[in-house]
Design a protein around this motif. Structure first.
Motif, PDB file in Angstrom:
ATOM      1  N   HIS A   1      27.559 -29.557  38.999  1.00 23.70           N
ATOM      2  CA  HIS A   1      27.816 -28.929  37.703  1.00 23.70           C
ATOM      3  C   HIS A   1      27.183 -27.536  37.629  1.00 23.70           C
ATOM      4  O   HIS A   1      27.740 -26.629  37.001  1.00 23.70           O
ATOM      5  CB  HIS A   1      27.286 -29.818  36.577  1.00 23.70           C
TER       6      HIS A   1
ATOM      7  N   LYS B   1      30.085 -30.273  33.070  1.00 28.57           N
ATOM      8  CA  LYS B   1      29.129 -30.352  31.959  1.00 28.57           C
ATOM      9  C   LYS B   1      28.407 -29.016  31.799  1.00 28.57           C
ATOM     10  O   LYS B   1      28.087 -28.348  32.783  1.00 28.57           O
ATOM     11  CB  LYS B   1      28.124 -31.470  32.208  1.00 28.57           C
TER      12      LYS B   1
ATOM     13  N   GLN C   1      24.591 -30.435  27.704  1.00 25.69           N
ATOM     14  CA  GLN C   1      24.993 -31.802  28.028  1.00 25.69           C
ATOM     15  C   GLN C   1      24.135 -32.376  29.141  1.00 25.69           C
ATOM     16  O   GLN C   1      23.711 -33.542  29.075  1.00 25.69           O
ATOM     17  CB  GLN C   1      26.466 -31.819  28.430  1.00 25.69           C
ATOM     18  N   GLN C   2      23.874 -31.588  30.161  1.00 26.75           N
ATOM     19  CA  GLN C   2      23.022 -32.073  31.252  1.00 26.75           C
ATOM     20  C   GLN C   2      21.608 -32.357  30.770  1.00 26.75           C
ATOM     21  O   GLN C   2      20.969 -33.321  31.218  1.00 26.75           O
ATOM     22  CB  GLN C   2      22.991 -31.045  32.384  1.00 26.75           C
TER      23      GLN C   2
ATOM     24  N   SER D   1      28.534 -36.933  28.153  1.00 28.46           N
ATOM     25  CA  SER D   1      29.215 -37.344  29.387  1.00 28.46           C
ATOM     26  C   SER D   1      30.691 -36.985  29.386  1.00 28.46           C
ATOM     27  O   SER D   1      31.229 -36.557  30.415  1.00 28.46           O
ATOM     28  CB  SER D   1      29.056 -38.858  29.589  1.00 28.46           C
TER      29      SER D   1
ATOM     30  N   GLY E   1      32.376 -34.668  27.512  1.00 31.50           N
ATOM     31  CA  GLY E   1      32.702 -33.238  27.458  1.00 31.50           C
ATOM     32  C   GLY E   1      33.982 -33.011  26.684  1.00 31.50           C
ATOM     33  O   GLY E   1      34.083 -33.352  25.507  1.00 31.50           O
TER      34      GLY E   1
END
Length: 344
Positions: free
Chosen positions: A58, A111, A115-116, A231, A233
């Protein structure tokens, strides 16, 4: 000739790159060091770049997208069939380059940093929960060797073990009492870490409108909602709610042949953590439904026909499809919603 598609075999320090032109002919085979990656792709004309969805994928996807490239992440199991011979970095890069160009290939959503970060909180919390369970089991196992049986559950240990340590009538030695106290302190520290991480996740959940929207669905709490938002997105990357449910492993696994359809248990593909959260949330909805005086509706009819485990998975599957509809069409959850076809 112009390079149109590139496959990258990611690694820590050495990256294998394979590129083809518009006719599918190989025009690039190269090995790059980590510090050469950014410069190489900055000077490369924009093209389609494929990578396996593995560690640091990512990060590199965001970096290459910032340079104008179109990046697609592929699950490793979908790349494996395209490896022609023995496994090596060059063969893997070529297989990725071949797989990313397939018209029906399924891709993993890229992501963003936020989000990560949220998923990192979930992963670390999950690790602390496992460590807490292991520590509790170790304490119970050591005490059972001395004939002392403590019921399962962290709450029972926190209440009973200090009393056992202070009880002078049992046969526990002084060194063993100190050892159990040390393990109990470690257990309390793990429990504190879990609570602190849950507070951070809930704070992010309250600040995110999409996560709050999903939490209105029965069986979806702050933990599940935040994990799903981080997860999934872009939900539009899934064609339908069923595809999202299949991505989570909540649909039956097939073993069909000769026109005979054989459906087995759920496939259990995808993220085990998300699937577990959805199923546990479904079980809580079932417990509430059993206490209600009014026994009607889809869930009550399902519980009359199937056992509780099947009903929990079916409800989790239904919630996954609802989540896709809310995210893909930007809708609000309505408990009294009735599809137009059913109303007609």
């Amino acid at each position: 000739m112009k390079i149109t598609t590139v496959g990258i075999d990611l690694a820590k320090n050495v990256f294998a790159v394979h590129g083809v032109n518009e006719h599918g002919r190989t025009v690039l085979r190269k090995v790059l060091k980590r510090d050469q990656m950014a410069e190489f792709f900055a000077n490369l004309p924009t093209c389609l770049v494929g990578m396996e969805a593995c560690s640091s994928a990512h990060y590199w996807a965001r970096k290459l997208q910032g340079m104008g490239h179109t990046v697609r992440l592929i699950a490793p199991q979908f790349v494996k069939p395209y490896v022609k011979t023995n496994k090596n970095d060059a063969a893997d890069a070529e297989a990725i380059c071949e797989a990313v160009a397939r018209p029906n290939m399924r891709f993993v959503p890229v992501k963003n940093i936020e989000q990560q970060s949220v998923l990192s909180l979930h992963r670390v919390r999950q690790g602390f929960v496992r460590a807490r369970t292991a520590q509790a089991n170790q304490i119970r196992g050591l005490l059972s060797e001395f004939g002392i049986v403590v019921p399962q559950g962290v709450a029972h240990l926190a209440r009973r073990v200090p009393e056992l340590i202070e009880d002078a009538t049992n046969e526990l030695t002084g060194s063993f009492r100190l050892l159990i106290q040390r393990l109990l302190d470690h257990l309390k520290d793990l429990d504190r870490q879990v609570r602190e991480l849950e507070q951070q996740i809930q704070a992010w959940h309250r600040s995110d409108d999409t996560s709050c929207k999903l939490a209105r669905v029965p069986g979806i709490g702050p933990l599940t909602a935040s994990a799903l938002v981080a997860s999934i997105g872009d939900a539009k990357s899934f064609r339908s709610g069923r595809q999202l449910a299949a991505w989570l492993g909540l649909v039956p696994k097939q073993n069909s042949s000769g026109g005979k359809n054989v459906l087995l248990g759920i496939s259990k593909r995808g993220d085990t953590y998300l699937r577990t959260l959805l199923i546990h949330g479904a079980r809580s909805v079932m417990q509430v439904a059993e206490r209600k005086l009014q026994k009607d509706g889809w869930l009550h009819g399902l519980l009359q026909r199937r056992n509780a485990n099947v009903a929990a998975v079916a409800l989790a599957n239904k919630n996954a499809r609802i989540i896709w509809a809310l995210l893909a069409h930007d809708r609000e959850f309505r408990p009294d919603y009735t599809p137009a076809t059913a109303a007609a």
